[in-house]
Design a protein around this motif. Sequence first.
Motif, short mmCIF file in Angstrom:
data_model
loop_
_atom_site.label_atom_id
_atom_site.label_comp_id
_atom_site.label_asym_id
_atom_site.label_seq_id
_atom_site.Cartn_x
_atom_site.Cartn_y
_atom_site.Cartn_z
N THR A 288 -7.38 -2.31 3.64
CA THR A 288 -7.94 -1.18 4.57
C THR A 288 -6.65 -0.25 4.68
OG1 THR A 288 -9.22 -2.85 5.99
CG2 THR A 288 -9.07 -0.65 6.62
N LEU A 289 -7.32 1.15 4.62
CA LEU A 289 -6.35 2.29 4.49
C LEU A 289 -6.63 2.85 5.78
CD1 LEU A 289 -3.82 3.76 3.22
CD2 LEU A 289 -5.28 4.93 2.08
N HIS A 290 -5.82 3.27 6.88
CA HIS A 290 -5.96 4.04 7.93
C HIS A 290 -5.38 5.56 7.69
CE1 HIS A 290 -7.59 0.74 10.31
NE2 HIS A 290 -6.59 0.16 9.84
N CYS B 111 -1.36 7.69 8.07
CA CYS B 111 -0.64 8.03 6.68
C CYS B 111 0.20 9.25 7.03
CB CYS B 111 -1.54 8.01 5.70
SG CYS B 111 -0.66 8.59 4.49
N VAL B 112 1.67 8.90 6.72
CA VAL B 112 2.40 9.98 6.89
C VAL B 112 3.09 10.63 5.20
CG1 VAL B 112 3.39 9.44 9.01
CG2 VAL B 112 4.69 8.62 6.74
N ALA B 113 2.06 10.12 4.09
CA ALA B 113 2.24 10.66 3.08
C ALA B 113 3.62 10.31 2.25
CB ALA B 113 1.98 12.10 2.78
N SER B 114 4.17 9.11 2.77
CA SER B 114 5.61 8.91 2.33
C SER B 114 5.40 8.51 0.58
CB SER B 114 5.88 7.57 3.10
OG SER B 114 5.27 6.64 2.73
N GLY B 115 4.29 8.13 0.24
CA GLY B 115 3.97 7.56 -1.05
C GLY B 115 4.53 6.29 -1.37
N GLN B 116 5.21 5.47 -0.36
CA GLN B 116 5.75 4.18 -0.72
C GLN B 116 4.72 3.17 -1.36
OE1 GLN B 116 9.06 3.92 -0.61
NE2 GLN B 116 8.80 6.16 0.21
N CYS B 117 3.42 3.32 -0.91
CA CYS B 117 2.34 2.39 -1.44
C CYS B 117 2.17 2.69 -2.88
CB CYS B 117 1.09 2.31 -0.51
SG CYS B 117 0.49 4.41 -0.35
N VAL B 118 2.33 4.13 -3.24
CA VAL B 118 2.01 4.21 -4.63
C VAL B 118 3.13 4.04 -5.32
CG1 VAL B 118 1.26 6.18 -6.22
CG2 VAL B 118 1.00 6.30 -4.03
N ASP C 148 -3.29 5.84 -4.51
CA ASP C 148 -2.71 7.13 -5.01
C ASP C 148 -2.57 8.06 -3.78
OD1 ASP C 148 -2.16 9.10 -6.72
OD2 ASP C 148 -3.92 9.28 -7.66
N GLN C 149 -1.87 9.20 -4.02
CA GLN C 149 -1.70 10.08 -3.04
C GLN C 149 -2.75 11.45 -3.30
OE1 GLN C 149 2.51 10.12 -3.09
NE2 GLN C 149 2.20 10.71 -0.89
N ARG C 150 -3.48 11.91 -2.14
CA ARG C 150 -4.17 13.18 -2.23
C ARG C 150 -3.44 14.38 -2.80
NH1 ARG C 150 -7.90 12.70 2.87
NH2 ARG C 150 -6.29 14.08 3.90
N VAL D 178 -1.86 12.56 1.53
CA VAL D 178 -2.39 11.39 2.33
C VAL D 178 -2.78 10.28 0.93
CG1 VAL D 178 -4.34 10.54 3.84
CG2 VAL D 178 -2.82 12.54 4.53
N ALA D 179 -2.52 9.14 1.37
CA ALA D 179 -2.95 7.98 0.63
C ALA D 179 -4.60 7.79 0.27
CB ALA D 179 -2.27 6.53 0.94
N VAL D 180 -4.73 7.46 -0.95
CA VAL D 180 -6.27 7.17 -1.03
C VAL D 180 -6.05 5.89 -1.61
CG1 VAL D 180 -7.38 9.26 -1.07
CG2 VAL D 180 -6.24 8.26 -3.09
N VAL E 148 6.18 -2.22 3.61
CA VAL E 148 7.16 -0.93 3.66
C VAL E 148 6.43 0.27 4.05
CG1 VAL E 148 8.55 -1.80 1.89
CG2 VAL E 148 6.82 -0.47 1.14
N CYS E 149 5.10 -0.01 4.21
CA CYS E 149 4.66 1.49 4.65
C CYS E 149 5.10 1.77 5.99
CB CYS E 149 3.03 1.39 4.71
SG CYS E 149 2.30 2.77 5.63
N PRO E 150 5.82 2.91 6.20
CA PRO E 150 6.44 3.49 7.67
C PRO E 150 5.52 3.72 8.49
CG PRO E 150 6.59 5.02 6.11
CD PRO E 150 5.95 4.01 5.20
N ALA E 151 4.28 3.87 8.34
CA ALA E 151 3.10 4.36 9.26
C ALA E 151 2.35 3.18 9.47
CB ALA E 151 2.43 5.70 8.88
N LEU E 152 2.52 1.96 9.16
CA LEU E 152 1.91 0.82 9.26
C LEU E 152 0.08 1.20 8.99
CD1 LEU E 152 3.18 0.22 12.77
CD2 LEU E 152 3.86 -0.78 10.76
N ALA E 153 0.04 1.81 8.02
CA ALA E 153 -1.31 2.22 7.53
C ALA E 153 -2.20 1.50 6.76
CB ALA E 153 -1.41 3.69 7.07
N ILE E 154 -1.61 0.46 6.35
CA ILE E 154 -2.47 -0.42 5.33
C ILE E 154 -2.49 -1.74 5.98
CG2 ILE E 154 -2.06 -1.43 3.19
CD1 ILE E 154 -0.15 0.72 2.29
N ALA E 155 -3.80 -2.48 6.11
CA ALA E 155 -4.02 -3.60 6.73
C ALA E 155 -4.58 -4.34 5.43
CB ALA E 155 -5.01 -3.28 7.69
#
Lengths: 65, 404
Positions: free
Chosen positions: A4-6, A10-17, A25-27, A32-34, A54-61
Amino acid sequence: MQVTLHQDKCVASGQCVLAAQDVFDQRDEDGVAVLLDDRPPAELHDDVRHAAAVCPALAIALADQ
Amino acid sequence: MGASVAGLTAAVTLRTEGYGGRLTLIGDEPHTPYNRPPLSKQILAGTWEPDRIKLRTNEELSALDARLLFGRSATGLDTDARRVVLDGGDSVSYDALVIATGVTPNSLPGAHHLAGVHLLRTLDDALALRADLRREPDVKVAVVGAGFLGSEAAAAARRMRLDVTMIDPRPVPMRRQFGDRIAALVGRLHKKNGVSMRCGTGVRRFFESGGRVTGLELTDGTLLDADVVVVAIGAAPAIGWLAGSGLELRNGVECDPTCRAAPGVYAAGDVASWHNNHFGCRMRLEHRLNATEQARAVAHNVLGENQPFAPVPYFWTDQYDAHIQAYGVFPADAELAVLHGELEGGHFVVAYGHRGRVVGVLGWNSPCELRKLRQLVVDRAPWASILPAPQAVWPGRHLSASLR
Ligand SMILES: Cc1cc2nc3c(=O)[nH]c(=O)nc-3n(C[C@H](O)[C@H](O)[C@H](O)COP(=O)(O)OP(=O)(O)OC[C@H]3O[C@@H](n4cnc5c(N)ncnc54)[C@H](O)[C@@H]3O)c2cc1C
Ligand code: SF4
């Protein structure tokens, strides 16, 4: 694994990509991550766990399913 | 030791990597661990409430199967006996200790006894400042220090339509972070958004009435009214409790490239100073991503991996409509080249060159382009290779400047 992605966090850091480019991916307009795949195959699970950790915004569950 | 992002991440990583032994997480804040970056952004602006910034839910914390000592502070360390002494005199013994006590904000002499004067590091700080900003409809705010924290606080206060003055002894904001050229753009951004900038001046003294701040005098003699003062003038590593421990303490806990400070003692996050082999120099970073990455590396090293920690640092800040992100390091005497967009255009990526190599890339509202250009820093690309480049590797980029 269920991802799940919140996007509101998201702070658009791109670490997930960087960690898992087949799953995230990033929009183009704001970075913002997609989520490309909310049920990634087993061989990507380690990369996805790394992305979530590593997501600095805790946006990935992640949930095991 | 230290129960914020670095301490918690070290504990979580030890568990996920299979450590099954005893684990204790100790921190002096009363709250369960939370994420700091939103404090100066969404929490201050009032768009998020504290629940949204928890690093772990209570269930996740109990699943960690660790002894959680929150609201307790460490007062001493005995590395021979391998014990941490806590307030109250009791102690906790360890086989491996991870020091993750972060930094403590610097304060201004003669100010902090006054109501209305705030620091901004903890959740309690942010909530107290937010309440003070909302106290009256037309509160006048003075922000002392124009680094990223002061800049974000000024932006949040402007978002609340308050009267904001930012004061910094340096000629432009965020100069130490990103150099004169980009700092000038940050200064312009604040002016455009209605902040009154007082760069090149310091604070001489504070005025008060009944124990509450009412204004300040700047070193150039200017008098300013202020109901709320935010002091954001940097921070110092929280190492006071380590005095007499025998650890090397200069700018933080000094570690080797694997983040080890002594046998069985490691440091991670804002408090840690270590030798980054990628850049060939010692660093101490106050960046959110570093706290996670370094804590993960430390946990692996505690479990015997013994690998050097040599990351490309990453940092971001949000101010008004500007989302600024950066990879690498930004020496004051670096050269600058525009790799994407235009400095004046509100969207760009610049590279920083130092001693013939690309050492940093910074993106302004260009997250995707920046991520692609990060590799230049990873590769320490020769500076000459990115200079006049008709054979553009990245379509659409054009090199508009190479400035000192
Ligand atoms: C308001 C704010 C906004 C930020 N925004 C950004 C941003 O946009 N981008 C970015 O990259 N970074 C940002 N940062 C920086 C980022 O939050 C830090 O790098 C990160 O929190 C460091 O984590 P840490 O665990 O090393 O230290 P900390 O988060 O400081 O945690 C250390 C903990 O140890 C505790 N402690 C200290 N001494 C003792 C003791 N003796 N005994 C017990 N406990 C102790 C402290 O109270 C604290 O809870 C921001 C920081 C702040 C304050
Ligand atoms: S790592 Fe997190 S914050 Fe960064 S782009 Fe991905 S989801 Fe967003």
